[in-house]
Design an enzyme around this catalytic site. Structure first.
Site, PDB file in Angstrom:
ATOM      1  N   ARG A 108     -42.401 -74.805  -4.297  1.00  0.00           N
ATOM      2  CA  ARG A 108     -41.568 -75.682  -3.488  1.00  0.00           C
ATOM      3  C   ARG A 108     -41.577 -77.113  -4.035  1.00  0.00           C
ATOM      4  O   ARG A 108     -40.556 -77.780  -4.109  1.00  0.00           O
ATOM      5  CB  ARG A 108     -42.094 -75.717  -2.050  1.00  0.00           C
ATOM      6  CG  ARG A 108     -41.618 -74.560  -1.209  1.00  0.00           C
ATOM      7  CD  ARG A 108     -40.208 -74.848  -0.682  1.00  0.00           C
ATOM      8  NE  ARG A 108     -39.749 -73.740   0.122  1.00  0.00           N
ATOM      9  CZ  ARG A 108     -39.143 -72.670  -0.374  1.00  0.00           C
ATOM     10  NH1 ARG A 108     -38.953 -72.558  -1.658  1.00  0.00           N
ATOM     11  NH2 ARG A 108     -38.732 -71.707   0.427  1.00  0.00           N
ATOM     12  N   SER A 119     -48.596 -70.861  -6.267  1.00  0.00           N
ATOM     13  CA  SER A 119     -48.448 -70.600  -4.839  1.00  0.00           C
ATOM     14  C   SER A 119     -47.079 -71.066  -4.357  1.00  0.00           C
ATOM     15  O   SER A 119     -46.356 -71.793  -5.052  1.00  0.00           O
ATOM     16  CB  SER A 119     -49.539 -71.327  -4.049  1.00  0.00           C
ATOM     17  OG  SER A 119     -49.360 -72.730  -4.169  1.00  0.00           O
ATOM     18  N   HIS A 120     -46.746 -70.673  -3.134  1.00  0.00           N
ATOM     19  CA  HIS A 120     -45.442 -71.017  -2.566  1.00  0.00           C
ATOM     20  C   HIS A 120     -45.232 -72.526  -2.516  1.00  0.00           C
ATOM     21  O   HIS A 120     -44.184 -73.040  -2.921  1.00  0.00           O
ATOM     22  CB  HIS A 120     -45.309 -70.424  -1.161  1.00  0.00           C
ATOM     23  CG  HIS A 120     -44.077 -70.860  -0.439  1.00  0.00           C
ATOM     24  ND1 HIS A 120     -42.856 -70.264  -0.637  1.00  0.00           N
ATOM     25  CD2 HIS A 120     -43.876 -71.852   0.466  1.00  0.00           C
ATOM     26  CE1 HIS A 120     -41.951 -70.873   0.120  1.00  0.00           C
ATOM     27  NE2 HIS A 120     -42.550 -71.830   0.800  1.00  0.00           N
ATOM     28  N   VAL A 121     -46.242 -73.262  -2.037  1.00  0.00           N
ATOM     29  CA  VAL A 121     -46.066 -74.702  -1.903  1.00  0.00           C
ATOM     30  C   VAL A 121     -45.935 -75.368  -3.264  1.00  0.00           C
ATOM     31  O   VAL A 121     -45.226 -76.371  -3.419  1.00  0.00           O
ATOM     32  CB  VAL A 121     -47.230 -75.312  -1.085  1.00  0.00           C
ATOM     33  CG1 VAL A 121     -48.545 -75.297  -1.866  1.00  0.00           C
ATOM     34  CG2 VAL A 121     -46.903 -76.735  -0.651  1.00  0.00           C
TER      35      VAL A 121
END
Length: 1445
Positions: free
Chosen positions: A1053, A1048-1050
């Site tokens: 990140r 996922s994006h997080v």
């Protein structure tokens, strides 16, 4: 002497241990052995006769053993003496001992002092300090007690019915001496009372009895055979063993346990004999027709102590799917664009000032004016703000309290300016609030309070001589003390594994007492500090009407139910929120938050008639509006059944029958009678049960109060009735049998009116019944419901027979089978639909009660048994839910997991864990649904009606806990660690491994703090992490119980920022972190877990000094792109100046990857096209608006972001753009949307604008600010591709991101389109790893739990492709939107019909193909890649690749 012995033989007493055995020889009659022999002979004949009918297969040699023991006892018969009879001399020859309690013993000695005077000495050893003899005399031809005039000192008369003489303490003994000189007295009867404990000592449930006939005393018992250990008939043993087994809950016994049960039954019966109960009395008590036939049937069937089971029919579970879902009608609920009032503007300013710290917000109406109260929690101190637009001068008359209703003088350090202390309160003037805004003129006051010592603030207002109150009551604002304690208690249950807060979290997360939280949903911000008083999210007009009518409704239940009936169609027309308002109102009533009766007498028949009217109307709506059925069921369970005329009248008539039958016309029964005549209520069900328990437990008044208090009835509540109940019950022992019979019958009548969820009453109503005589149900005949399935009555009878079984599995199966059989009748309208609804409600409630009773059964149970229980409770929840498709597919998954377990599949636990996660998500979704439709109404109506704040705050949670969801959550908690252990998952999933140190901070949602900057290294413990959030500045770690995808994006990140990111599955570990909030911890991830420990400030400094980075975020530079003269380009024209890396990589792959990997055809709108379109003359107004909004944004008004996006969507396309785009798409073989009509082109154009507008998404904007990236320099190209209607979508990281192992590929796969994988969709994807040396051998490490898949017809997708993505040191991918021209269809997924899950060979083939594609692309680029693609008909399509961050 012979005459004396004759009397002994006729009136024999209980056997005693004799003080002087040598005297017994004088008391044996020559006829005694004959009598014993005769008795034994008859009993053996009876026993032989009974053996023909009852088996003794489990008794083995017990009869032979008994004979040997009996012969030994017969040899000692000279010492087994019948009770002694004294001559008229003064020597005390009759002595007896009774065991009272523990080491306490009663000894009685009778002696004759003269011809006319008998003396009875009582001695209790090791007794209490406050023992009393409760006694009376029995005279000739009168069984009632008389009260002798000759009494010991300190004797008191009790209610003119008995004498009470206190024992005199002497050392360890307590003594009393009675003297009887009245020749009419035939006997003395007595009980012993311990007044300190309110405990009675009785003679095997009866009075002690001392026979004084002819002044020749005897202590009476039963027959002479009871003084000898005679044999007990085997049929009696077997029946008694059966009763013991039933009492223990009908557990399944092994042969060894069966044998032990028989022996224990024999011992208990023998003990009863020794206590003086005859065989005939025992037989009369326990051998009843139904019991005897049931026991005989068990023995004939050779089942003994094994529970029969209902054979459940095999059914297709999908036939139970309901798709009646609720979508909030926002326009109906509230107008989001209305102008804020003066008070609301003032409140908004304070909320912004105390960002996240407002814990209470209440709005009160002062005629046409408003009063707003805000409470902020600032470092343990409470700041209370009151603001009002009331125009006249105001005084605040206030105090503090530790509980509602209390007024305590405030401490001096809490006083606002110009305050004056009074006796128990304080007065302070409001002051004018000065503001530059002329619209913001009001009065306010601020108070600072130490919150640790007080729970709330009561107050009233004064203007001149006019006192202003809250609907005739004090205003009251809670500081959260009691609710905070409640939440801590709930948290404790969670960490003990008894309550899953994650499942229940959304049900209460938006209450005002969840400190400092802002709820985010769908990318936009919703502030939890909603207006309590403005009715947002409610059927406000209806709730206002309810509030106006509440004073009338308080008169009686008749008034309340009739008012509810009058409002019901208005509620129906307002939609689900209208019915939610009715539910909230009725629930407040049922939980005693509202007044039930106020100065108004009403007959029970009138109440039941009003109930009947209301439930008839609810039935009609249930039939006509399927999407409302779940909430209607809850309303009906709250209201009760009711009934026309006769039903309610029986309440009034039958209490008189009880009083007449049992001679109990005074005291508490008369007070209850008066209450029932004037205002019966659901409290009467509780009172009746308390009386039954009181009588059943030998008139122990403590039991009476225990039952009342456990059901919310206190002494104060009894006194609060218009016809108050002052007295406690006081019955006589001889009334016991009749009271239990009649109160039991009366309970049926009460429940028929008041208890919608009572199973016995509901079954009786559906199966039919008629008058049972003895004054109850006189003239009543209810016919059976037509259309019940064949065998259904027998199924219900089975349920009633097993409803209290300790082994609950067969009962649960029967309850669910009954619910399934009822379902066709529930779905079709019929004359007696409401009776069927009430039966279904009762069956549903019985499942929850049974499962809670069955928790003990699951201790040390195999996981398969727990999973089976989960499937049963899940089925029950699905049968009660309107929108249950997800629940049904979860149920199918659990059933398949059980099959895999039975087949010893090596991945069954991993499969079950996925469905556990999905079930938790379903519970969370259901909790959020209930919160969305109920909590706003609870808050608004609760505020209007002055309901206790704690009752409002937990309203939705209590609704959820009343159903099966809470029990299901408990079972999931129980099996979770077992499955993790079996699946070798451990307690952690490491998403981003980084060794860090920081201070622990807990938050509910990562989304709520993503834009925050922490000024010291922080370890965030977050309950909710969805996948699209940013990591806030200063956060060095994020630990969560949530389950974001590893890709996922997080997650990306976190890895890019070297932030430790992990999911923790062990609630105990998370609880430990929460207990250490504010402390400094060190985290060291390994391949399987995180090692953590508390460290000192010095160790943090040392660790920081070893870190070579300066801790500052580097600035990133990007070159602003300009329009190159083309509105659209084909793939061969993709260059660095024209498009971003996403488009260039796709162009690069074309023709270079193996032929079995498909690459979709692509074109692009290059950099600069957006700016060119914005500058076109046709869009000059939009351009001016965007420029003004950008200046507003630069000034720090972040609301401008949404306004800019809205402005961009107003752009118009130039004819040249349309022409070029059409040309390039057709050249590339892509369909031109305009060929299907102008509306299709408009859809495509809107999708393009949404991609451009996503440059101003909050998440993207704040992300660029953090890395100091010039937002104006960011340019957006749009990659255009034809959508592949995928079977599956995947993302590959060619280096395992969790371990950093470059020899291992990690991939995730979802069903349908990839948006559910890269977007913030709940649940996890299927995940697998694959060694690059063997790409044909993928290993599944997690099965999917995502409930939703996205599917679309043939269409076009427009993908964002900015120059700010994939910069070195910055992962910009995923920040901006990709928008399909057509909307995707969200489909609830059934993984048990998905070949990727169910077909091992197919799964192996698809996953291996995905792994090989990843290997080939990595080899092509020569570096780790982040690859997205889809699978269609077994073919692999790669839609984009980028360097793996």
């Amino acid at each position: 002497m012979s005459n004396t012995l004759g009397a002994v033989q006729q009136n024999l007493c209980r056997s005693f241990v004799l003080e002087n055995p040598s005297d017994t020889r004088l008391l044996i009659s020559s006829s005694l052995p004959c009598k014993i022999s005769s008795y034994l002979k008859n009993d053996r004949a009876f026993l032989h006769k009974q053996r023909l009918r009852f088996s003794t297969r489990f008794l083995d040699n017990s009869l032979r053993d008994w004979k040997a023991k009996f012969q030994q006892k017969m040899r000692r018969v000279a010492y087994m003496v019948p009770h002694a009879v004294l001559a008229t001399d003064s020597f005390p020859k009759l002595r007896g001992k009774f065991k009272l309690d523990g080491n306490s013993e009663l000894q009685i000695v009778l002696s004759s002092k003269s011809d006319s005077l008998l003396q009875i000495d009582f001695q209790i050893t090791n007794g209490g300090e406050s023992l009393v003899l409760h006694w009376g005399a029995v005279r000739t031809r009168n069984k009632d007690w008389s009260l002798p005039s000759r009494r010991p000192d300190r004797t008191k008369v009790y209610k003119n019915e008995a004498l009470r003489t206190p024992f005199v303490k002497s050392g360890s003994s307590s003594l009393i001496k009675l003297e009887i000189d009245d020749p009419e007295v035939q006997a003395i009867e007595f009980l012993i009372l311990d007044e300190a404990q309110n405990k009675w000592f009785k003679n095997d449930g009866h009075n002690f009895h001392i026979q004084l006939s002819g002044n020749s005393p005897q202590i009476l018992g039963a027959s002479i055979a009871e003084t000898i250990n005679v044999t007990i008939p085997e049929d009696l043993v077997e029946i008694y063993a059966y009763l013991r087994w039933e009492k223990k809950g009908r557990q399944n016994y092994t042969p060894e346990q069966e044998k032990l049960e028989f022996e224990e039954a024999r011992k208990e019966l023998q003990l009863k004999l020794e206590k003086g109960t005859s065989l005939d009395e025992i037989r009369k008590r326990i051998v009843k027709g139904s019991i005897k036939s049931q026991a005989a049937k068990k023995l004939e069937d050779k089942q003994h102590f094994t529970i029969e089971r209902v054979l459940r029919k095999s059914r297709d579970l999908t036939q139970f799917i309901n798709k009646n879902s609720f979508q909030p009608e926002e326009g109906k609920a509230f107008d989001s664009k209305r102008t804020l009032t003066t008070v609301e503007l003032w409140s908004k300013g304070l909320e912004e000032r105390f960002d996240g710290l407002i814990i209470t917000r209440k709005l009160f109406k002062l005629d046409d004016m408003e009063l707003m109260v805000l409470v902020a929690n600032t470092e343990g101190k409470m700041k209370v703000f009151l603001g009002t637009d009331y125009e006249k001068p105001l005084l605040l008359h206030w105090a503090l309290s530790e509980k509602a209703g209390e007024w305590m003088v405030p401490p001096s350090n809490s006083l606002p300016p110009n305050a004056v202390l009074l006796d128990k309160a304080c007065q302070a003037p409001f002051i004018n609030f000065s503001s530059a805004d002329p619209a913001l003129q009001l009065q306010q006051i601020e108070i600072n309070i130490d919150a640790e010592h007080f729970d709330g603030m009561p107050f009233v207002l004064c203007s001149g001589d006019h006192w202003i109150k809250n609907n005739d009551s004090d205003f009251y604002v809670e500081f959260g003390g009691r609710t905070t304690k409640f939440l801590k208690g709930v948290a404790a249950l969670h960490w003990e594994g008894r309550l899953d807060l994650q499942d229940m979290y959304r049900a209460w997360q938006r209450t005002s007492l969840v400190l400092g939280i802002k709820k985010m949903s769908g990318g936009s911000t919703l502030n939890t500090k909603q207006d309590v008083g403005d009715g947002k999210g409610t059927a406000k007009a209806l709730l206002d009407k309810i509030s106006q009518l509440e004073s009338e409704a308080q008169k009686s239940f008749m008034h309340r139910f009739n008012i509810a009936s009058d409002l019901l169609y208005q509620a129906r027309d307002a939609g689900l929120l209208g019915l939610a308002g009715i539910l909230v109102w009725m629930r407040f009533m049922a939980t005693r938050q509202l007044v039930w009766n106020k100065n108004y007498n009403v007959k029970p028949r009138e109440i039941s008639k009003a109930q009947d009217r209301l439930t008839d109307m609810l039935q009609d709506i249930y039939s006509g509006f399927p999407s409302y059925r779940e909430i209607l069921r809850i309303i009906m369970s709250t209201v009760g059944r009711g009934g026309e005329g006769d039903v309610g009248q029986r309440i009034r008539d039958e209490i008189l029958v009880i009083q007449r039958n049992n001679d109990c016309k005074g005291g508490m029964m008369e007070e209850w009678h008066q209450k029932l005549h004037n205002n019966t209520s659901p409290d009467d069900v509780v009172i009746c049960q308390a009386l039954i328990d009181y009588v059943k437990f030998n008139f122990d008044v403590n039991v009476y109060w225990k039952t009342l208090n456990e059901n919310g009835i206190t002494k104060e509540r009894l006194l609060s009735y218009d016809r108050a109940i002052h007295s406690e019950p006081n019955f006589r022992p001889e009334q016991k049998e009749g009271l239990l019979r009649d109160l039991g019958n009366y309970m049926r009548t009460l429940k028929a009116v008041h208890s919608g969820a009572d199973l016995e009453s509901a079954i009786a109503t559906c199966l039919g019944y008629k008058s049972e005589g003895e004054g109850f149900m006189v003239g009543v005949q209810i016919n059976p419901i037509k259309g019940l399935a064949s065998g259904f009555p027998e199924l219900l009878e089975f349920i009633l027979a097993h409803i209290e079984d300790k082994t609950v599995e067969p009962l649960l199966e029967a309850l669910l089978e009954a619910r399934v059989e009822l379902r066709p009748l529930l779905l079709n309208s019929q004359e007696r639909l409401k009776d069927i609804i009430f039966l279904d409600i009762a069956l549903d409630s019985a499942v929850r009660t049974a499962i809670e009773r069955g928790y003990e059964e699951l201790n040390n149970a195999e996981p398969e048994k727990i999973m089976y229980f989960i499937s049963l409770v899940l089925e029950n929840l699905a049968l009660s839910s309107d929108n249950n498709e997800d629940l049904i597919y979860c149920l199918k998954g659990w059933n398949h997991a059980l099959e895999l377990s039975k087949r010893k599949d090596n991945q069954w636990a991993l499969f079950a864990k996925a469905f556990l996660d999905r079930t938790r998500l379903a519970l969370s979704s259901k909790a959020e649904y209930f919160h969305q439709i109920l909590q706003p109404s609870a808050e608004y109506l609760g505020s209007l009606l002055g309901v206790n704040q704690w009752a409002v705050n937990i309203f939705t949670e209590e609704i959820i806990r009343a159903g099966s969801a809470a029990a299901l959550s408990t079972l999931l908690n129980r099996i979770d660690p077992i499955l993790r252990k079996l699946a070798q998952l451990g307690s952690w999933q490491i998403i981003s491994p980084a060794e860090v140190s920081g201070y622990i901070v807990t938050v509910n949602e990562l989304l709520s703090v993503q834009n925050k900057s922490y000024d010291r290294p922080t370890i965030l413990v977050a309950k909710s992490v969805k996948g699209e959030e940013e990591i806030p500045d200063g956060a060095v770690a994020v630990l969560t119980s949530d389950m974001p995808d590893v890709l996922s994006h997080v997650s990306v990140r976190a890895r890019n920022s070297k932030v430790c990111f992990a999911t923790c599955f062990d609630p105990n570990i998370l609880a430990e972190f929460e207990r250490n909030v504010g402390k400094l911890f060190f985290l060291k991830p390994t391949s399987a877990e995180i090692i953590y420990s508390e460290i000192t400030e010095g160790e943090l400094t040392e660790a920081s000094s070893r870190d070579t980075s300066d801790g500052r975020t580097p600035s990133l530079n990007i070159v602003r792109k300009s329009f190159a003269g083309q509105y659209a380009i084909v793939a061969e024209e993709f260059t660095n100046e024209m498009v971003g890396a996403k488009s260039r990589n796709i162009s690069f792959l074309k023709g270079k990857v193996p032929s079995w990997i498909e690459i979709p055809t692509s074109i692009a709108l290059p950099f600069g096209v957006f700016e060119k379109v914005l500058s076109d003359n046709i869009n000059k107004d939009v351009a001016h608006n965007v420029d003004a909004l950008k200046r507003k944004l630069e000034d720090g008004d972040f609301n401008a972001l949404g306004e800019i996006r809205g402005a961009v969507l107003q752009l118009e396309a130039s004819s040249r753009l349309i022409t070029e785009l059409k040309e390039k798409m057709k050249i590339s073989g892509m369909p031109w949307p305009g060929d299907e009509g102008e509306h299709r082109w408009e859809r495509a154009w809107m999708a393009i604008k949404k991609v451009w507008a996503s440059k101003w998404n909050e998440r993207a904007y704040f992300s660029t600010r953090k890395v100091k990236l010039d937002h104006d320099s960011l340019c957006m190209a749009v990659l255009v591709q034809e959508i592949i209607n995928a079977d599956y979508a995947f993302v590959i990281h060619t280096t395992n991101p969790s371990s950093g192992d470059s020899s291992e590929i990690y991939a995730e796969v979802v069903k349908g389109l990839g948006e559910t994988l890269v977007g913030a969709y709940p649940g996890r994807a299927l995940s697998f790893i694959c060694n690059k040396n063997d790409l044909n051998s993928p290993k599944v490490i997690g099965f999917p739990s995502k409930p939703i898949g996205l599917f679309i017809k043939r269409s076009i997708i427009f993908r964002s492709d900015s120059n700010g993505e994939d910069l070195e040191g910055y992962a910009g991918a995923g920040l901006y939107d990709s928008v399909p021209m057509d909307e995707e269809e969200a489909v609830v997924l059934d993984y048990t019909s998905d070949p990727l899950i169910m077909d091992g060979g197919f799964r192996q083939s698809i996953l291996a193909s995905i792994a090989r594609a990843g290997g080939a692309i990595e080899e092509l680029y020569g570096s780790p890649q982040d690859i997205e693609g889809v699978v269609k008909d077994g073919k692999i399509f790669v839609v984009q690749t980028r360097p793996q961050m």
